[in-house]
Scaffold this active site. Structure first.
Site, PDB file in Angstrom:
ATOM      1  N   CYS A  44      -2.469   7.649   5.020  1.00  0.00           N
ATOM      2  CA  CYS A  44      -2.535   7.207   3.620  1.00  0.00           C
ATOM      3  C   CYS A  44      -3.739   7.837   2.940  1.00  0.00           C
ATOM      4  O   CYS A  44      -3.783   7.971   1.727  1.00  0.00           O
ATOM      5  CB  CYS A  44      -2.699   5.698   3.537  1.00  0.00           C
ATOM      6  SG  CYS A  44      -1.762   4.795   4.749  1.00  0.00           S
ATOM      7  N   GLU A  71       0.886  -1.146   0.000  1.00  0.00           N
ATOM      8  CA  GLU A  71       0.000   0.000   0.000  1.00  0.00           C
ATOM      9  C   GLU A  71       0.929   1.203   0.000  1.00  0.00           C
ATOM     10  O   GLU A  71       1.714   1.370   0.926  1.00  0.00           O
ATOM     11  CB  GLU A  71      -0.891  -0.081   1.249  1.00  0.00           C
ATOM     12  CG  GLU A  71      -2.086   0.811   1.198  1.00  0.00           C
ATOM     13  CD  GLU A  71      -1.915   1.926   2.174  1.00  0.00           C
ATOM     14  OE1 GLU A  71      -1.372   2.964   1.757  1.00  0.00           O
ATOM     15  OE2 GLU A  71      -2.309   1.754   3.336  1.00  0.00           O
TER      16      GLU A  71
END
Lengths: 532, 532
Positions: free
Chosen positions: B310, B273
């Site tokens: 994120c 990720e």
């Protein structure tokens, strides 16, 4: 010699780009009848980068409308393809038989498998679990913060490139499992047809193209190209509009595509089914009671279709003894009666001969089938070696595509265990066991699970059912992605990805995620499966 | 300045390899309190290749026994880890707060998220759908050939390497989502702890190690290493016993691990990720009715945790007009009041400053938060540009990790559409819409589905629920594998692969596939889901 085009087929030698026949401008190739050596008209000219561009542009343009179709519409489309293939069955069977050298009965069966596969995915679409619909309803009173409404479903990845396989001119080619599952998922498909059967590819391509038009779908939903792998194949895999790849073929071809896909600015998944020697374990009890019968049955599996199956039993492992001797003797005798049968292409026949010759330098010959009269034929071969030699030589694990197998004789169960630990990833692992062997089989199973995608008992690995439970896949190098199967219902999952919707207004939610569940699909609500 | 070790933690500075504390022999590192500049004892010495080898050997040795445990046993093990974390909560919160500079309330919440995540996977294990049990019973009378009995279930891939993330010292680190889902799947885990919080890593590592011992599991089920990424991290990913990788971090780090995994003789999946700027679309109706409110709320999301998420909203897209003006003014004013808050590490702070300075060369400054007193702090920044400029510059899409965002002003809906088409893959896409915007939103949604893993309305992307429907993933470069999620129940699927069993004697079948279905699991029998 050159044959005329059979009247029934009306082949044109053209590619099919978004519904339009396009004549390539590159190298012309002809299919060859490997059974007769006859060259088959018409010529198929290779396409080039401009054809790849046109097919991918059309696929990308088609994608929004195609993926917006209902599952029912796609199910009917797959059924229309199946019906069109059935309508053109005689021409397809005649041409595929001529191009492959495979018996008519086998090709006829493959037509049934191909249409059955399309209809399986129609059923999968209607059942609806492929949506993976999940709903976690809002909890406005949750402390310390309210829980939002979150819903999930699966959507298609985008246009998919499919590479036709040589050995299944129908079931793993233009309308084969990769195409059927990608179309089911909602992905437009661009196929690179295999050089070994361009005429079959054109006929099946037309069956799809006609179904696209009749179903009112965008023309770019399907294209069929011809071209060579390193050139056109690489251009296809590296086109930014392609979002996934399905491939069945050699290890070198598969790893080249995987590498090309990984080098893209946006890497994409490649589902490459590559190489497998499909070990067969003969346990002591089974050998003692039916060694000779097993030897005979083994040769039938080994030589079927000239051994040109991904699941061909290329390795037999057993503990030395009278049972194994009986197996070997019966296999040798059965093999001696096995007729030489055509291979798919001269190139495959040459590679087969080279592989058998190389294996002969490291292992002892048990016997061969009947000698071939033509060059493009399979002269089946069976070798043996001891486990110590096998464990020392990586070359003995190389796949030989065609009817060739190696019997590994082990001193004892411990040595058999060492062999098992040493084998690479496989599509299948087969065990022959009597009840007296169950303890040994129980010890073996956990390792076989880590080595293969399919474990089968008391049968032979050739013959792959197309259903819900099938796994045609396995750890590397059998495939490039052990988490998937290229055959069976779950093949559709390869071309889907999850998306979630947080607090999306009810009016904007996709229908599979609305509260009323109009199609009564299975959904997971607050963690529990329900059709409410 | 150097602080003494708090009594409550008793940190040793050692790695944990299969239950045994091991002191590294490499470079010593110290955690730093970014809020105070204080160096935190003890020193953690980097491990080397021999430590990687020992951890991987232990994991491989543990794998057969660990994967043979029942789902119930693994559920209890995950619950034991959660209980151990709760028992050590005070020490963990104190240390993680000191190491991260994040507020105590945030870290306390993260402890709850981490234990909640472990318990979610315990529930997933007990519910049993993760087995993906499928049975296609034999049809002995089928023509032309009998149908064999074929059954399918999922098994774990093998030992998994997990890389702790800097920004979630608990929820995405040693016992975070990757570890919890891999352990749930039946995979031993080797964690490389993040340099930013080695003390927290040691405390949580001990919580897991103690649970391994108390649960009677093989010691190699879990190891914790320290070391640098290019060296120890690469050694870990390329160790042949590691079968999958979970990573949360930078794009450069993620792509390096993906490349290393692809170069292995046996390539393995890497779930990385990586980077996302999480576009927020403000539609006209929403802007007109609540532009100023949205501006204020946006800044709260932007500056939360110094923007080190994120899912931080790094891009705002709207059509020019009075509503957007009101949004920008309110955002600028709110930002002016935003205090400078510590960043996780001096390196992250330096990268942030560099990124903001670079963005300032291409875009116009709207405003900044309060200036930082210390170097390791986030001086929040908001920029604006017009759509034409944005469309010309790839650099404007680079993620700046920290509180920085860019407002893209579009002339009209068509230009907004061009911006949407141009953005890269994202973790999230946010839409603010009133009912008057629903037609515009309906047009936007299909493209957003292709760009992001999570689409949310009328909220902010920061804050990720851990539940069944969550997708924390998305198209490249947001992640390396858009088919998966790293948060929520489906994260377990990343570490499983299907195996099928053909005609396997009943006595040898795994219990999830026996006819009697002792645990009343959901299974697909002949295509239909049932608990029978």
């Amino acid at each position: 010699m050159t044959a005329t085009i059979p009247e029934t087929t009306g082949l044109t030698g053209q590619m099919l780009i978004a519904g339009t026949p396009v004549r390539g401008t590159g190298t012309p190739i002809h299919a060859l009848n490997p059974a007769t050596g006859e060259t088959l008209e018409p010529a198929y000219h290779y396409g080039d980068a401009s054809n790849v561009d046109a097919a991918c542009a059309a696929a990308a343009e088609a994608f929004p409308a195609y993926r917006a179709t209902t599952a029912e519409a796609r199910a009917q489309f797959l059924e229309a393809i199946a019906a069109n293939i059935e309508a053109a069955k005689d021409a397809i069977i005649a041409r595929a038989t001529a191009e492959s050298g495979l018996p008519t009965a086998r090709i006829t069966g493959e037509v049934g498998r191909t249409t059955g596969q399309l209809r399986l995915f129609a059923a999968v679409l209607r059942e609806g679990s492929w949506n993976h619909a999940v709903i976690d309803p809002a909890q406005p009173d949750r402390q310390p913060a309210p829980r939002p409404d979150i819903r999930q479903r699966s959507i298609p990845l985008g246009p998919v490139a499919v590479f036709g396989a040589s050995n299944f001119p129908l079931a793993f080619s233009v309308a084969g499992g990769d195409t059927a599952s990608a179309l089911a998922a909602g992905c437009p498909v661009v196929v690179k047809g295999h050089d070994a059967h361009p005429g079959t590819s054109e006929l099946v391509g037309r069956a799809i193209t006609d179904a696209v038009a009749a179903s009112g779908l965008p023309a770019g939903t399907f294209s069929l190209l011809f071209g060579d792998g390193p050139d056109l194949g690489t251009a296809l895999v590296t086109d930014p509009r392609i979002k996934a790849v399905g491939f069945t073929g050699s290890r070198s071809g598969g790893t080249a595509l995987v590498a090309a896909a990984a080098r893209r600015p946006e890497p994409i998944p490649v589902y490459a089914e590559m190489s497998s020697i499909n070990p067969v374990f003969l346990l002591d009890g089974a050998l003692a009671t039916r060694g000779a019968d097993l030897g005979k049955a083994f040769v039938a599996s080994l030589t079927m279709g000239s051994g040109q199956f991904c699941t061909n039993p290329g390795l037999v492992i057993a503990v030395d003894g009278a049972g194994l001797d009986a197996f070997v003797t019966a296999a040798r005798d059965a093999l001696a009666d096995a007729p030489a049968t055509p291979m798919l292409t001269p190139g495959i026949a040459t590679n087969y001969t080279t592989g058998v010759d190389a294996l002969g330098k490291h292992a002892e010959l048990v016997g061969r089938g009947q000698a071939a009269e033509t060059e493009c034929a399979c002269h089946a071969a069976l070798f043996t070696t001891d486990a110590a030699t096998f464990l020392k030589s990586e070359a003995l694990q190389d796949e030989i595509f065609g009817a060739s197998s190696l019997i590994v004789r082990c001193k004892d169960a411990a040595e058999m265990r060492a062999v098992v630990d040493n084998i690479e990833g496989q599509l299948t692992a087969t065990v022959h066991a009597d009840e007296s062997d169950f303890d040994a089989a129980r010890d073996l199973l956990p390792t076989l699970e880590l080595k293969a995608g399919r474990i089968l008992f008391d049968g032979w690995p050739t013959g792959v059912e197309v259903n819900y439970a099938m796994v045609h896949g396995g750890p590397y190098p059998a495939t490039s992605d052990s988490r998937s199967t290229s055959v069976g219902a779950r093949a559709i999952e390869r071309f889907l990805r999850p998306v979630c919707y947080q607090d999306v207004p009810k009016a904007l939610l996709p229908s599979v995620l609305t509260d009323d569940n109009p199609d009564q699909l299975w959904r997971r609500i607050d963690g529990q499966l329900t059709r409410d």
